[in-house]
Motif scaffolding. Structure first.
Motif, PDB file in Angstrom:
ATOM      1  N   VAL A 114       0.894  -1.294  -0.073  1.00 48.20           N
ATOM      2  CA  VAL A 114       0.153  -0.002  -0.070  1.00 48.20           C
ATOM      3  C   VAL A 114       0.837   1.194   0.006  1.00 48.20           C
ATOM      4  O   VAL A 114       1.953   1.437   0.577  1.00 48.20           O
ATOM      5  N   TRP A 115       0.529   2.028  -0.863  1.00 47.06           N
ATOM      6  CA  TRP A 115       1.003   3.435  -0.686  1.00 47.06           C
ATOM      7  C   TRP A 115       0.494   4.541   0.252  1.00 47.06           C
ATOM      8  O   TRP A 115      -0.626   4.373   0.332  1.00 47.06           O
ATOM      9  N   LEU A 116       1.204   4.996   1.367  1.00 43.13           N
ATOM     10  CA  LEU A 116       0.830   5.727   2.245  1.00 43.13           C
ATOM     11  C   LEU A 116       0.917   7.310   2.161  1.00 43.13           C
ATOM     12  O   LEU A 116       2.227   7.387   1.839  1.00 43.13           O
ATOM     13  N   ARG A 161       3.783  13.523   1.493  1.00 44.89           N
ATOM     14  CA  ARG A 161       4.975  12.692   1.148  1.00 44.89           C
ATOM     15  C   ARG A 161       4.666  11.277   1.016  1.00 44.89           C
ATOM     16  O   ARG A 161       4.005  10.994   1.904  1.00 44.89           O
ATOM     17  N   TRP A 162       4.896  10.682   0.100  1.00 41.12           N
ATOM     18  CA  TRP A 162       4.543   9.167  -0.086  1.00 41.12           C
ATOM     19  C   TRP A 162       5.528   8.339   0.555  1.00 41.12           C
ATOM     20  O   TRP A 162       6.678   8.383   0.381  1.00 41.12           O
ATOM     21  N   TYR A 163       5.063   6.997   0.950  1.00 37.21           N
ATOM     22  CA  TYR A 163       5.480   5.841   1.437  1.00 37.21           C
ATOM     23  C   TYR A 163       4.910   4.563   0.865  1.00 37.21           C
ATOM     24  O   TYR A 163       3.922   4.698   0.457  1.00 37.21           O
ATOM     25  N   TYR A 164       5.788   3.610   0.734  1.00 37.33           N
ATOM     26  CA  TYR A 164       5.472   2.231   0.249  1.00 37.33           C
ATOM     27  C   TYR A 164       5.546   1.095   1.113  1.00 37.33           C
ATOM     28  O   TYR A 164       6.863   0.976   1.898  1.00 37.33           O
ATOM     29  N   ALA A 165       4.670   0.567   1.909  1.00 37.73           N
ATOM     30  CA  ALA A 165       4.597  -0.385   2.663  1.00 37.73           C
ATOM     31  C   ALA A 165       4.230  -1.788   2.073  1.00 37.73           C
ATOM     32  O   ALA A 165       3.277  -1.763   1.635  1.00 37.73           O
ATOM     33  N   THR A 166       5.082  -2.716   2.250  1.00 35.04           N
ATOM     34  CA  THR A 166       4.749  -4.054   1.843  1.00 35.04           C
ATOM     35  C   THR A 166       4.447  -4.937   3.034  1.00 35.04           C
ATOM     36  O   THR A 166       4.899  -4.623   4.315  1.00 35.04           O
ATOM     37  N   SER A 177       8.877   6.754  -1.076  1.00 31.48           N
ATOM     38  CA  SER A 177       8.368   6.445  -2.318  1.00 31.48           C
ATOM     39  C   SER A 177       7.841   7.824  -2.947  1.00 31.48           C
ATOM     40  O   SER A 177       7.640   8.900  -2.573  1.00 31.48           O
ATOM     41  N   ASN A 178       7.768   7.757  -4.629  1.00 27.98           N
ATOM     42  CA  ASN A 178       7.386   8.850  -5.332  1.00 27.98           C
ATOM     43  C   ASN A 178       5.439   8.893  -5.375  1.00 27.98           C
ATOM     44  O   ASN A 178       5.150   9.531  -6.083  1.00 27.98           O
ATOM     45  N   GLY A 179       5.075   7.681  -4.735  1.00 34.94           N
ATOM     46  CA  GLY A 179       3.701   7.681  -4.780  1.00 34.94           C
ATOM     47  C   GLY A 179       3.206   6.722  -5.964  1.00 34.94           C
ATOM     48  O   GLY A 179       3.969   6.071  -6.583  1.00 34.94           O
ATOM     49  N   PRO A 180       2.109   6.325  -5.807  1.00 33.71           N
ATOM     50  CA  PRO A 180       1.597   5.258  -6.916  1.00 33.71           C
ATOM     51  C   PRO A 180       1.681   5.789  -8.294  1.00 33.71           C
ATOM     52  O   PRO A 180       1.577   7.070  -8.652  1.00 33.71           O
ATOM     53  N   PRO A 181       1.837   4.768  -9.352  1.00 29.87           N
ATOM     54  CA  PRO A 181       1.949   5.282 -10.626  1.00 29.87           C
ATOM     55  C   PRO A 181       0.663   6.007 -11.067  1.00 29.87           C
ATOM     56  O   PRO A 181      -0.519   5.371 -10.607  1.00 29.87           O
ATOM     57  N   PRO A 182       0.690   6.708 -12.353  1.00 33.28           N
ATOM     58  CA  PRO A 182      -0.498   7.320 -12.646  1.00 33.28           C
ATOM     59  C   PRO A 182      -1.364   6.170 -13.079  1.00 33.28           C
ATOM     60  O   PRO A 182      -0.843   5.287 -13.731  1.00 33.28           O
ATOM     61  N   LYS A 183      -2.718   6.394 -13.209  1.00 40.18           N
ATOM     62  CA  LYS A 183      -3.721   5.390 -13.573  1.00 40.18           C
ATOM     63  C   LYS A 183      -3.903   5.589 -15.147  1.00 40.18           C
ATOM     64  O   LYS A 183      -3.932   6.583 -15.542  1.00 40.18           O
TER      65      LYS A 183
END
Length: 134
Positions: free
Chosen positions: A61-63, A69-74, A120-126
């Motif tokens: 999940v991206w938080l 600011r974005w983070y990515y948690a596995t 992270s830089n966040g989720p990729p664009p949809k």
């Protein structure tokens, strides 16, 4: 003591990520290149909370924090409710007021231990789906 934080979507149509225009999402503060992909923590999550989240299937999940600011948690193993979540909680029992790799995501009635939390830089664009004619 378990500290939890619930991130909720408003019933009036504000689903996670939908309330933020695409241009605003791209202008979020970027991490320095040397910080991207490295283990980090989200400070003061117990007091100021999160701004947004976006699931990445059942494994991550991206938080987004209050400073955008974005983070990515596995997570360890599949977190089956994550792709359908409209709210999530976090358990920072071992991290105090910060969320790090010792935390746990609370999705519905499922506990999903975090394996890794990185900048992270966040989720990729949809991708825009072409409309069907007919």
């Amino acid at each position: 003591m378990i500290r939890t934080l619930l991130i909720t979507a408003l019933a009036a149509g504000n689903l996670a990520g939908a309330a933020i225009p695409a241009a605003a999402r791209q202008q979020a503060p970027a991490w320095p290149a040397d910080k991207l992909g490295k283990e980090t923590s989200i400070p003061f999550i117990g007091t100021i909370g999160l701004y947004n989240f976006e699931a990445d299937g059942d494994r991550g999940v991206w938080l987004q924090d209050q400073q955008r600011r974005w983070y990515y948690a596995t997570v360890i193993g599949p977190c089956t409710g994550l792709p359908f979540a409209v709210r999530i909680g976090v358990d920072t029992r071992f991290g105090g007021t910060q969320l790090d790799r010792t935390g746990t995501l609370l999705v519905d009635r499922e506990r999903c231990p975090i394996n890794s939390l990185v900048a992270s830089n966040g989720p990729p664009p949809k991708a825009n789906k072409a409309k069907k004619r007919g």
